[in-house]
Motif scaffolding. Sequence first.
Motif, PDB file in Angstrom:
ATOM      1  N   ASP A 855       0.707  -1.151  -0.271  1.00 56.09           N
ATOM      2  CA  ASP A 855       0.112  -0.006   0.299  1.00 56.09           C
ATOM      3  C   ASP A 855       0.823   1.464   0.341  1.00 56.09           C
ATOM      4  O   ASP A 855       1.848   0.986   0.460  1.00 56.09           O
ATOM      5  CB  ASP A 855      -0.459  -0.019   1.179  1.00 56.09           C
ATOM      6  N   GLN A 856       0.725   2.486  -0.606  1.00 52.70           N
ATOM      7  CA  GLN A 856       1.476   4.016  -0.968  1.00 52.70           C
ATOM      8  C   GLN A 856      -0.282   4.675   0.379  1.00 52.70           C
ATOM      9  O   GLN A 856      -1.153   4.537  -0.010  1.00 52.70           O
ATOM     10  CB  GLN A 856       1.655   3.284  -2.063  1.00 52.70           C
ATOM     11  N   GLN A 857       0.482   5.383   0.833  1.00 50.12           N
ATOM     12  CA  GLN A 857      -0.511   6.501   1.686  1.00 50.12           C
ATOM     13  C   GLN A 857       0.212   8.082   1.674  1.00 50.12           C
ATOM     14  O   GLN A 857       1.485   7.569   2.139  1.00 50.12           O
ATOM     15  CB  GLN A 857      -0.991   6.204   3.329  1.00 50.12           C
ATOM     16  N   PHE A 858      -0.628   8.432   1.340  1.00 51.01           N
ATOM     17  CA  PHE A 858       0.394  10.008   1.368  1.00 51.01           C
ATOM     18  C   PHE A 858      -0.358  10.361   2.376  1.00 51.01           C
ATOM     19  O   PHE A 858      -1.166  11.131   2.493  1.00 51.01           O
ATOM     20  CB  PHE A 858      -0.552  11.086   0.279  1.00 51.01           C
ATOM     21  N   SER A 865       4.438  16.700   4.808  1.00 51.68           N
ATOM     22  CA  SER A 865       3.042  15.451   4.427  1.00 51.68           C
ATOM     23  C   SER A 865       4.695  14.462   3.775  1.00 51.68           C
ATOM     24  O   SER A 865       6.061  15.619   3.639  1.00 51.68           O
ATOM     25  CB  SER A 865       2.825  16.164   2.991  1.00 51.68           C
ATOM     26  N   TRP A 866       4.719  13.296   3.310  1.00 45.86           N
ATOM     27  CA  TRP A 866       4.849  12.366   2.877  1.00 45.86           C
ATOM     28  C   TRP A 866       4.684  11.434   2.232  1.00 45.86           C
ATOM     29  O   TRP A 866       3.276  10.653   2.888  1.00 45.86           O
ATOM     30  CB  TRP A 866       6.187  11.810   4.296  1.00 45.86           C
ATOM     31  N   LEU A 867       5.347  10.058   1.589  1.00 44.27           N
ATOM     32  CA  LEU A 867       4.629   9.347   1.278  1.00 44.27           C
ATOM     33  C   LEU A 867       4.998   7.688   2.191  1.00 44.27           C
ATOM     34  O   LEU A 867       6.201   7.798   2.142  1.00 44.27           O
ATOM     35  CB  LEU A 867       4.998   8.862   0.011  1.00 44.27           C
ATOM     36  N   GLU A 868       3.713   7.203   2.731  1.00 45.62           N
ATOM     37  CA  GLU A 868       3.969   6.239   3.521  1.00 45.62           C
ATOM     38  C   GLU A 868       3.904   4.842   2.233  1.00 45.62           C
ATOM     39  O   GLU A 868       2.592   4.872   2.224  1.00 45.62           O
ATOM     40  CB  GLU A 868       3.219   6.170   4.829  1.00 45.62           C
ATOM     41  N   VAL A 869       4.928   4.316   2.068  1.00 40.98           N
ATOM     42  CA  VAL A 869       5.494   2.997   1.621  1.00 40.98           C
ATOM     43  C   VAL A 869       5.321   1.679   2.443  1.00 40.98           C
ATOM     44  O   VAL A 869       6.206   1.996   3.457  1.00 40.98           O
ATOM     45  CB  VAL A 869       6.456   2.787   0.323  1.00 40.98           C
ATOM     46  N   CYS A 878       9.022   6.369   5.034  1.00 37.12           N
ATOM     47  CA  CYS A 878       8.881   7.310   4.394  1.00 37.12           C
ATOM     48  C   CYS A 878       9.213   8.100   4.325  1.00 37.12           C
ATOM     49  O   CYS A 878      10.576   8.357   4.163  1.00 37.12           O
ATOM     50  CB  CYS A 878       8.059   7.841   6.159  1.00 37.12           C
ATOM     51  N   TYR A 879       9.084   8.784   2.629  1.00 37.83           N
ATOM     52  CA  TYR A 879       9.542   9.312   1.125  1.00 37.83           C
ATOM     53  C   TYR A 879       8.716  11.276   2.175  1.00 37.83           C
ATOM     54  O   TYR A 879       7.840  11.012   1.636  1.00 37.83           O
ATOM     55  CB  TYR A 879       9.247   9.210   0.191  1.00 37.83           C
ATOM     56  N   SER A 880      10.027  11.762   2.270  1.00 42.23           N
ATOM     57  CA  SER A 880       9.132  13.702   2.644  1.00 42.23           C
ATOM     58  C   SER A 880       8.498  14.157   0.977  1.00 42.23           C
ATOM     59  O   SER A 880       9.168  14.119  -0.374  1.00 42.23           O
ATOM     60  CB  SER A 880      10.515  14.138   2.385  1.00 42.23           C
ATOM     61  N   LYS A 882       8.747  16.556  -0.048  1.00 37.30           N
ATOM     62  CA  LYS A 882       9.078  18.429  -0.108  1.00 37.30           C
ATOM     63  C   LYS A 882      10.679  17.976  -1.282  1.00 37.30           C
ATOM     64  O   LYS A 882      10.449  18.120  -2.070  1.00 37.30           O
ATOM     65  CB  LYS A 882      10.007  18.357   1.299  1.00 37.30           C
ATOM     66  N   ASP A 883      11.398  16.862  -0.927  1.00 36.22           N
ATOM     67  CA  ASP A 883      12.041  16.407  -2.081  1.00 36.22           C
ATOM     68  C   ASP A 883      12.744  15.037  -1.726  1.00 36.22           C
ATOM     69  O   ASP A 883      13.820  14.105  -2.391  1.00 36.22           O
ATOM     70  CB  ASP A 883      13.800  17.245  -0.670  1.00 36.22           C
ATOM     71  N   GLY A 884      11.948  13.989  -1.795  1.00 34.94           N
ATOM     72  CA  GLY A 884      12.003  12.999  -1.551  1.00 34.94           C
ATOM     73  C   GLY A 884      12.925  11.917  -0.249  1.00 34.94           C
ATOM     74  O   GLY A 884      13.073  10.835  -1.027  1.00 34.94           O
ATOM     75  N   THR A 885      13.338  12.729   0.327  1.00 36.71           N
ATOM     76  CA  THR A 885      14.220  11.843   1.000  1.00 36.71           C
ATOM     77  C   THR A 885      13.493  10.950   1.448  1.00 36.71           C
ATOM     78  O   THR A 885      12.401  10.718   2.277  1.00 36.71           O
ATOM     79  CB  THR A 885      15.074  13.131   1.774  1.00 36.71           C
ATOM     80  N   LEU A 886      14.571  10.021   2.266  1.00 36.16           N
ATOM     81  CA  LEU A 886      13.285   8.887   3.121  1.00 36.16           C
ATOM     82  C   LEU A 886      14.290   9.366   5.143  1.00 36.16           C
ATOM     83  O   LEU A 886      14.835   9.235   5.007  1.00 36.16           O
ATOM     84  CB  LEU A 886      14.980   7.426   3.394  1.00 36.16           C
ATOM     85  N   ILE A 887      12.785   9.532   5.165  1.00 41.45           N
ATOM     86  CA  ILE A 887      12.607  10.182   6.809  1.00 41.45           C
ATOM     87  C   ILE A 887      12.604   8.928   7.325  1.00 41.45           C
ATOM     88  O   ILE A 887      13.784   9.189   8.459  1.00 41.45           O
ATOM     89  CB  ILE A 887      11.139  10.546   6.627  1.00 41.45           C
TER      90      ILE A 887
END
Lengths: 1014, 59
Positions: A855-858, A865-869, A878-880, A882-887
């Motif tokens: 699943d992917q949840q923004f 805000s981040w993308l949770e995969v 979790c990816y930011s 803002k710049d896609g960095t792995l949080i």
Amino acid sequence: MSKRIAGVYELGKEIGAGGGGVVYLGEHIRLKKKIILKADKRSLRVKEEKLRREVDILKNLSHTYIPHVYDFVPEDGVVYTVMDYIEGESLDKLLARGQLPAQPQMIQWACQLLEALVYLHNQSPHGILHGDIKPANIMLKPNGDVCLIDFNIALALGEDGAVRVGFSRGYASPEHYGADYISRNKPASAGSIIETQHKKETSRSTVEEDVTAVSSIDDLVEDTQAEECATQVTQTEYDIVGEVQSGEDTAFATQIEAMNQDSTQYEEQSAKVSGSEDKTTTEGKKGILLDVRSDIYCLGATLYHMISGQRPAQDARDVVPLGPEVCSKAVSLILQKAMAIQPYDRYQTAAEMLEAFQTLHAKDVRTVRHKRHKLLVAAGLTGLFLAGGGSTFVGLKQLENRQAALTLAEYSANALAEGKISEAVSQAMQAIPLGKSILEAPVTAQAQKALTDALGVYDLAEGFKDVDTIELPGAPFDIVMSPKGTQAAVVYAYEIAVYDLENCQQIARLPTQQSALSDCVFMDETHVVYAGDTGITGYDLEEGTVMWTGETATTLTISADKKVVAAVDRDADQAMIYNAVNGEQIAVCSFGGQHLSVPANDIFADPQRDIFALNEDGSMLAVSFSNGGLMVFDIKNPDEDLIVYDSSEYRLFEGGFYEKYFAFAARKNGESLFGMIDVEKAAYIGGYTTKDNLILKADAQGIYLASGGLLVRVDPDTMEELEIAYTENALITGFSAGGTHTLTATDDNAFSFYDKGANQMSKVLCQEQCEFVAVSEEYAVVGNRNKPSVRVLKLDAHNDAHLLTYDARYPHDEARISHDGNTFMLYCIQGFQIYDQKGNLLTELELPDATQIYDQQFIREEKDSWLEVTWYDGTVRCYSAKDGTLISEEKKEAPQKDLYEEFFTQKYRIASSLHGAPEVYDLKSGQKVKNLAGEDYLAYVTQIGSYIITEYVGTTQERYGILLDENLEEIAYLPGLCDVVDEMLLFDFKSGNLRKCHLYSLQELIALGASYNI
Amino acid sequence: MLGLSGSEWLFYGGIAVMAAAGVLGMLSVIVFTLTGRALRDRLEQEYGKIRGKKTCPKE
């Protein structure tokens, strides 16, 4: 032997004697009826005339409760009064025996006596006063009724009443005793008493007159009774009862006894009454008038005695009101009023008192209470019924209006499907109630959806949107657009109408040949050449003037440079070549006896079976003939004509010139042919045959060939085919191509728009197949042979809603905006891209082990805000945004493999599974409320105010949203919806565009609708 | 509630109220008739049957 009186009355035995005379039982000989004969003892002393006058008063009386006096007979110096024989006994006998009547019995007798009094008092001219009502003067008959007897002292009332001359103590009214008596009871002058009486006696004027009147009646009384009442009596009753017969005549004797009981004390005003009476008398002229109220007092006193067994006190002041142990309070009050000291406090008439008895039931407090309760309940229920009726009426009207609104919403949807936007908006607006009446139904979701759809506020996809539908006098034969596409000429029966597509207004209406083959070609945006009714005609649309005319023609073609026009009449064997600007005939192109295909009936349709086309500069003319021949004529050098087919089995030719190439298609016996000729080299350079139908259009824009569901552009140099449109499960039946967009009509009654990349922009379903489609840079026109109208569509790029342009080639499922709105993330399981507001690509990342992503949840929070995969193994990264960095990266419990999800709003829980419609449950009750429409996968639910937005992923991965109202009714379709931020909706389109709009309130929609047609 | 719209509530509710008012009306008629009779009996017991205002004609 008995004695006969007047020959008809037989004098029987004496049954009584007294002060009034001797009473005999007699018989009317002829009628054989018992009678009473009263030998008046006054007859000895009173003149016959006086007695007759008295009896005359009585003998005219006829009433149930009064004995009837029949006759007055002087016989042998004795005056006999003949009257009814009343069987029974007087009430005083009952009282003497202590037999008190029950209250109901007493009331019944009271009513009977009062009826008798009403009768007496109403006798003309001024009524008759009984004057001496008491138990002894009331006979109780065997049938239980009573009869008022003894009218010996009854007086005819004068205009001013009568003077009482006698009384029975205890029963007599205060005025019987004289003025002083009343004065003592109440300090008021006789005059005032009389004046009070005057309230009822309208003819009275002065006291003096009253006295005079009294005096005159005095005289009467004096005459009749002075002799009779010689004895001074101070008791109420005195015994002068005569002999009462025994045996069968007992009852009768009682009557007689009563009649003869001159026990009543007759007193004249001047009589010798002791005490106060004397004083009254001595005061002489101050007489007291008796009237009906005196009788009322007497009756009240009599009833008082009968009900209580106690004789009322002589002095009215001493009369004790009857208590509840004796009689009902209402009865006691009646008696109290009847026995009031002052006459004006009593019932003023016997009828009034009678009514008081008669209305005992009606005026009883229990009856009143019962009636009041009935009234209240009736009023309440009536009110309830009326309220229910009102509610039903309002509800019914609202339901009717709601049904009308639903119908209008449906009409609006139909009009929208036909491209009649104005009509759709108008009908949707009609479906929205004005809110001015309680009879209007609330706004229905269907009406709101119809208005939303008609206005297209959420349809932000780039594409052609319906502008309007132009109604035509007849079904179209052909549609031709101007070079720039701002105008369109529609050919229909014997006319051509030219419209400005900007406003859909008609510019010109041009008469044509009486043939559906009649053509029209544009030279530019303001000039046309058409097959006019008088011949080929050049027409200036701006000026509205004919520039030139030529010979009669139906089929026209214009060179690509718009300078040369070729024309041929329907069955002519030669074509005329004109200068398009001035109409100068340049050349005549002979077909050598051949002619174009002419349908047997060219009235209703233009089959467009033949090629008739000029090349770029108008030097070459390609023509197909009815015999299957195909030639390319060289206008300037007829010797250079090119014969493709001298004749053939091919029919249904299509084709034209593109640069130096001539392309054509033809059909025979289920086989289609496509061929290409280099006209400069006069060489056939290629082609093929196929069993599919081929549709070919070749012009300065290129060579376009449709076969089945595929439309290609053919490169004549390489013969390569470039797909420009493709429709699945449908055959292309017509197309318009060459500009930035391609428009196709398909056999599934639809037309579709494609962009340059052959991407289908939109597909519009129609009720019928669209034979005519034309598209330019900005407009499109669609029509069919059976409908006298054409739809006009306009390209809407939605520049005002533009948010981001990105690389359309990047595959992604979802697009989200960051919490601060500065970046946009496009992602799918393969990876993500992040763009800034200017469309610059900031980051692109491929996700590891993409096939194992669960699943992917923004996630968007206030400050981040981040993308949770989530992977199937429980890894969560979790990816930011803002710049896609792995949080972060952590290992969690492996998720279940099903795709069941739950969403919560303020009122509902929505369960979504991969298959099946989402189910909505009420949060409070847990009960299932409904299934949401659609079988697509519900990906997200957002609540904004009372609205709920559901986001779906379709089977072809297209995303869309549905806007629901608080009742979960669909009120808008949101194509391409990808994100919802506050009240802003984001839409993602495959063209590489993110667009936005806000959530429109109903009021905004109504305002837009109201301004739409202005 | 019950899946009815406001208009339907008004319509069906109004019918129900009218019906209820009708039934209550009939019940009221019955109740008041019975209580009226009982009251009339009590009054007749107390006051007797009282004739109308019309004067009785001569027998």
